[in-house]
Structure formats: structure tokens, C-alpha cells
Design an enzyme around this catalytic site. Structure first.
Site, PDB file in Angstrom:
ATOM      1  N   ASP A  44     -24.587  46.150 -15.640  1.00 18.20           N
ATOM      2  CA  ASP A  44     -25.818  46.863 -15.302  1.00 18.20           C
ATOM      3  C   ASP A  44     -25.960  47.039 -13.787  1.00 18.20           C
ATOM      4  O   ASP A  44     -25.874  46.070 -13.032  1.00 18.20           O
ATOM      5  CB  ASP A  44     -27.023  46.101 -15.831  1.00 18.20           C
ATOM      6  CG  ASP A  44     -26.933  45.846 -17.339  1.00 18.20           C
ATOM      7  OD1 ASP A  44     -25.823  45.581 -17.840  1.00 18.20           O
ATOM      8  OD2 ASP A  44     -27.980  45.903 -18.001  1.00 18.20           O
TER       9      ASP A  44
ATOM     10  N   HIS B 244     -28.603  49.364 -12.333  1.00 17.90           N
ATOM     11  CA  HIS B 244     -30.037  49.553 -12.082  1.00 17.90           C
ATOM     12  C   HIS B 244     -30.333  50.055 -10.668  1.00 17.90           C
ATOM     13  O   HIS B 244     -31.052  49.434  -9.891  1.00 17.90           O
ATOM     14  CB  HIS B 244     -30.806  48.270 -12.380  1.00 17.90           C
ATOM     15  CG  HIS B 244     -30.966  47.998 -13.844  1.00 17.90           C
ATOM     16  ND1 HIS B 244     -31.556  48.906 -14.697  1.00 17.90           N
ATOM     17  CD2 HIS B 244     -30.600  46.932 -14.605  1.00 17.90           C
ATOM     18  CE1 HIS B 244     -31.554  48.418 -15.926  1.00 17.90           C
ATOM     19  NE2 HIS B 244     -30.960  47.229 -15.900  1.00 17.90           N
TER      20      HIS B 244
ATOM     21  N   ASP C 296     -26.756  51.190 -18.256  1.00 14.09           N
ATOM     22  CA  ASP C 296     -27.910  50.807 -17.431  1.00 14.09           C
ATOM     23  C   ASP C 296     -27.657  51.054 -15.949  1.00 14.09           C
ATOM     24  O   ASP C 296     -27.720  50.150 -15.114  1.00 14.09           O
ATOM     25  CB  ASP C 296     -28.326  49.358 -17.676  1.00 14.09           C
ATOM     26  CG  ASP C 296     -29.275  49.223 -18.862  1.00 14.09           C
ATOM     27  OD1 ASP C 296     -29.381  50.197 -19.645  1.00 14.09           O
ATOM     28  OD2 ASP C 296     -29.902  48.176 -19.013  1.00 14.09           O
TER      29      ASP C 296
ATOM     30  N   ASN D  13     -29.292  51.063 -22.858  1.00 12.08           N
ATOM     31  CA  ASN D  13     -30.627  51.284 -23.413  1.00 12.08           C
ATOM     32  C   ASN D  13     -31.550  51.978 -22.412  1.00 12.08           C
ATOM     33  O   ASN D  13     -32.467  52.710 -22.812  1.00 12.08           O
ATOM     34  CB  ASN D  13     -31.250  49.969 -23.892  1.00 12.08           C
ATOM     35  CG  ASN D  13     -31.537  48.997 -22.771  1.00 12.08           C
ATOM     36  OD1 ASN D  13     -30.654  48.679 -21.979  1.00 12.08           O
ATOM     37  ND2 ASN D  13     -32.771  48.506 -22.696  1.00 12.08           N
ATOM     38  N   HIS D  14     -31.306  51.817 -21.115  1.00  8.67           N
ATOM     39  CA  HIS D  14     -32.165  52.499 -20.137  1.00  8.67           C
ATOM     40  C   HIS D  14     -31.809  53.977 -20.016  1.00  8.67           C
ATOM     41  O   HIS D  14     -32.700  54.789 -19.713  1.00  8.67           O
ATOM     42  CB  HIS D  14     -32.100  51.787 -18.784  1.00  8.67           C
ATOM     43  CG  HIS D  14     -32.966  50.572 -18.751  1.00  8.67           C
ATOM     44  ND1 HIS D  14     -34.254  50.586 -18.271  1.00  8.67           N
ATOM     45  CD2 HIS D  14     -32.750  49.304 -19.187  1.00  8.67           C
ATOM     46  CE1 HIS D  14     -34.789  49.381 -18.385  1.00  8.67           C
ATOM     47  NE2 HIS D  14     -33.890  48.580 -18.941  1.00  8.67           N
TER      48      HIS D  14
ATOM     49  N   HIS E  49     -23.071  48.329 -24.635  1.00 13.13           N
ATOM     50  CA  HIS E  49     -24.075  47.841 -23.687  1.00 13.13           C
ATOM     51  C   HIS E  49     -24.844  46.634 -24.202  1.00 13.13           C
ATOM     52  O   HIS E  49     -24.848  45.574 -23.582  1.00 13.13           O
ATOM     53  CB  HIS E  49     -25.068  48.946 -23.325  1.00 13.13           C
ATOM     54  CG  HIS E  49     -26.162  48.447 -22.440  1.00 13.13           C
ATOM     55  ND1 HIS E  49     -25.938  48.104 -21.127  1.00 13.13           N
ATOM     56  CD2 HIS E  49     -27.477  48.180 -22.682  1.00 13.13           C
ATOM     57  CE1 HIS E  49     -27.061  47.658 -20.593  1.00 13.13           C
ATOM     58  NE2 HIS E  49     -28.017  47.691 -21.515  1.00 13.13           N
TER      59      HIS E  49
END
EC number: 3.1.-.-
Length: 362
Positions: A65, A67, A101, A136-137, A196
Site C-alpha cells: 500500500d 496511499h 491502494d 479496496n481504495h 490486495h
């Protein structure tokens, strides 16, 4: 849009005229999905992409991830010698897997994806490949759920216009929707599965390509479950984007969860599972089940750590599996490796490397 609506009407009419008892509900959807894909293929051949049997003979680098932290990403890519000082791809015969993500929390999600899509094209010239997995993001953004979006991102990259951002992600013709909807949620490379969130005994009844296709179709169905499918909800905690029961519980119930893991791996003829999503409090890659299960979300983003990045990556080379941890500091005098980043911010980091062998114990 008219074509899409007409297609769904025809599908539901088909269901309505099928006589009761002619076939079981669970046996209908393969035909329906097959015909849906055949029709949509006229518009987008990516519906037929296969990710269940990718063969790779060279090095593999997996990143968890991100972000919105482009600096951590570039530190990893520079340290692993995948990009040069000018941010162009230089790695020969390397497969890069980003495990989802990229968006939310941090600021730079949009330019990270633009950068990764650029690297996808450049890598081909070096006999390399970049695979980007849906997280999922990414799914949340495609579904119009923006609760984790950094307001600064909207200001910097979407003219401070939330509606413009909404259109870019939710509208089928939006700039980011068109590209993100094609990302596979699950990939198998050699004997390694990358996804993920994770896997469980329920979702693993389905093939990798079915999971990828049906997850995409549900997002395209306004993120609502498709009624004629027996599994129903691919965007729930049973789906691969969100499934985290194994990764959350394996530190406490390792024997039980590893038993589930090996059942799932046998189903897919695989030996290893690599997931993100579940942040490791140690800021290091987690490994369980005799080094067959790797948790690579190390919470690297400086946007979630008061400005301190924690870049890590998984390296698989010549049958050797290693967790690579980068200890990053800003120092005028650097006794370790100095890496100068030039975009989007000009900044110099002092990077110390720590590697851990993660091959299974025989």
C-alpha cells in the site's frame, strides 16, 4: 451507455423466460457472464485478460500500500534499480507488482498512477513488466466513496472541484475510471498469488479469472451485487479486495489460519500468497505459515506517519525471497546510500538497507 443498458435488459429478459427447474441458479451465471463478455469484447478486449498463469523467469519486486506517498515509491524503485535518476525505467527482465491502494490518505495518488502507467510502457522495452493490482481504495473511488480522500489532492489535481474528481472516477468515460476499472484484483505469477485484501475458503471456490471479471462487473453495475450470480457480493469482506480475516488473525491463530491458507493454495496450485491491506504495526513485512504467507502493507506512507516514510518491498530473485526494509532519514552527512529525488519535490534521503531471508524452512 445506451448499449450497456440494452445489454442488461436482454440479460434479465433471458432470466425471466428460463423455466423453473430447467437449471439450477448456480449453473446459469457462467452462460450469462460468457455472453456478457462476448458482447462487451466488441468495446473493450480487457474483459478477456487472463491473470491466472503468468510465467516469469526474472526478478520480481512487490510493493504494498502506497496511499499517496510518491517519495516512498520512488525510493523503493531507485533502491531496487528499477528507475534511474530521471525517473525512467532501467530494470532489465524485472516484474514489478504493485499490490493496490495507491489512492487516499496521501496527496499524490493521481500522479503516482500516471507515473506507474508510464513505467508500464517503458518496462516493455527492457523485457520487463509492471502489473498493477486493484485495491479496496481504488474500488472505493470507482464507487464514488471519497471519505478517505485528502482534500489537498482535490485542490492540487482536480482544480479544487470535488465534482470534477467524481466524474474522473465514477463516470465510465472518466480519466481514472477508464484505467482503474481494468486493474485485476488477483494475479498468479509462477506459484505466487498476489491480491490486495486476501483470500478465504468461500471466494477460493472461484477461479482467478472469474473473480477478476465478476468484481469488475459488479463495480460497473453501480457497485451493486449482480442478482443472477450465486456468490452475490464481490465488494464485501468475502471478496479479495477486502478479505482480511486471515491476515488479522494469523498472528494469534497461526495453526488454524495456515491450515486454511494451504487449502486455498492447493486449490490454485500455488505455494505463496502475497497480500496488502492489513497494516503491519512493526512497519516491516510480515511473514507467516513457514514463509508462505506475506503481508506487505507496512504502512509506508509518510502521510500516515507524521512525515516519516517506511518503505519496504518484497524481492524474489533466483528462488530467494527477501524482505527489504529501507530505513530513511534526512541527514547532511550520510554514512549509507544517498538518494536524491527531484520530482514532485526536490529532496535528499539517507537510506540504510536491512534484508531478511524469507525462504521456507525445510
Amino acid at each position: 451507455m445506451i448499449f450497456k443498458k440494452a445489454l442488461y435488459i436482454l440479460l434479465f429478459l433471458y432470466i425471466a423466460i428460463v423455466k423453473k427447474g430447467e437449471s439450477k441458479p448456480g449453473s446459469k451465471h457462467p452462460f450469462l457472464f460468457k455472453n456478457l463478455v462476448i458482447d462487451k469484447k466488441k468495446l473493450d478486449s480487457s474483459y478477456y485478460n487472463k491473470y491466472d498463469n503468468i510465467k516469469w523467469n526474472g526478478k520480481i519486486i512487490a510493493i504494498g500500500d502506497i496511499h499517496g506517498d510518491i517519495e516512498s515509491l520512488k525510493l523503493i524503485l531507485r533502491h531496487s534499480k528499477l528507475i534511474g535518476e530521471n525517473d525512467n525505467w532501467i530494470g532489465d527482465n524485472v516484474l514489478l507488482v504493485q499490490n493496490g491502494d495507491v489512492f487516499d490518505r496521501g496527496i499524490y495518488g493521481p500522479i503516482i498512477y500516471n507515473f506507474l502507467f508510464k513505467l508500464q510502457k517503458e518496462a516493455i522495452k527492457k523485457n520487463s513488466r509492471v502489473i498493477l493490482i486493484m485495491g479496496n481504495h481504488e474500488q472505493l473511488n470507482l464507487c464514488g466513496y471519497f471519505n478517505y480522500v485528502n482534500p489537498k489532492e482535490i485542490e492540487m489535481f482536480f482544480h479544487n472541484d470535488a465534482n470534477y474528481r467524481y466524474h474522473s472516477f465514477v463516470n465510465p468515460y472518466g480519466e481514472y475510471h477508464k484505467r482503474l476499472i481494468r486493474l485485476p484484483p488477483m494475479v498468479k505469477v509462477n506459484n505466487i498469488i498476489f491480491t490486495h485484501g486476501g483470500l478465504n475458503l468461500l471466494i477460493s471456490k472461484l477461479s482467478i479469472n472469474d473473480i477478476n471479471l465478476k468484481t469488475r462487473l459488479q463495480i460497473e453495475n453501480n457497485c451493486k451485487p449482480i442478482k443472477y450470480d450465486s456468490f452475490q457480493n464481490y465488494l464485501s469482506r468475502d471478496g479479495v479486495l477486502w478479505s482480511d480475516a486471515m491476515s488479522r488473525n494469523v498472528p494469534y491463530y497461526e495453526k488454524e489460519k495456515c491450515s486454511e491458507l494451504f487449502q486455498i493454495l492447493d486449490k490454485y496450485d500455488a505455494k505463496y500468497l502475497v497480500v496488502g491491506h492489513t497494516r503491519q504495526p512493526s512497519h516491516q513485512i510480515g511473514s507467516y505459515c513457514n514463509n508462505h504467507y506475506f503481508l506487505i502493507d507496512t504502512g509506508m506512507s509518510l502521510f500516515t506517519n507524521y512525515g516519516q516514510p517506511y518503505p519496504n518491498y518484497l524481492k524474489i530473485d533466483d528462488h530467494k525471497i527477501k524482505a527489504v526494509r529501507l530505513i530513511v532519514e534526512k541527514k547532511k552527512k550520510c554514512p549509507h546510500t544517498e538518494i536524491q529525488l527531484n520530482t514532485p519535490n526536490k529532496i535528499k534521503y539517507c537510506v540504510q538497507e536491512s534484508q531478511t531471508n524469507l525462504n521456507p524452512v525445510l
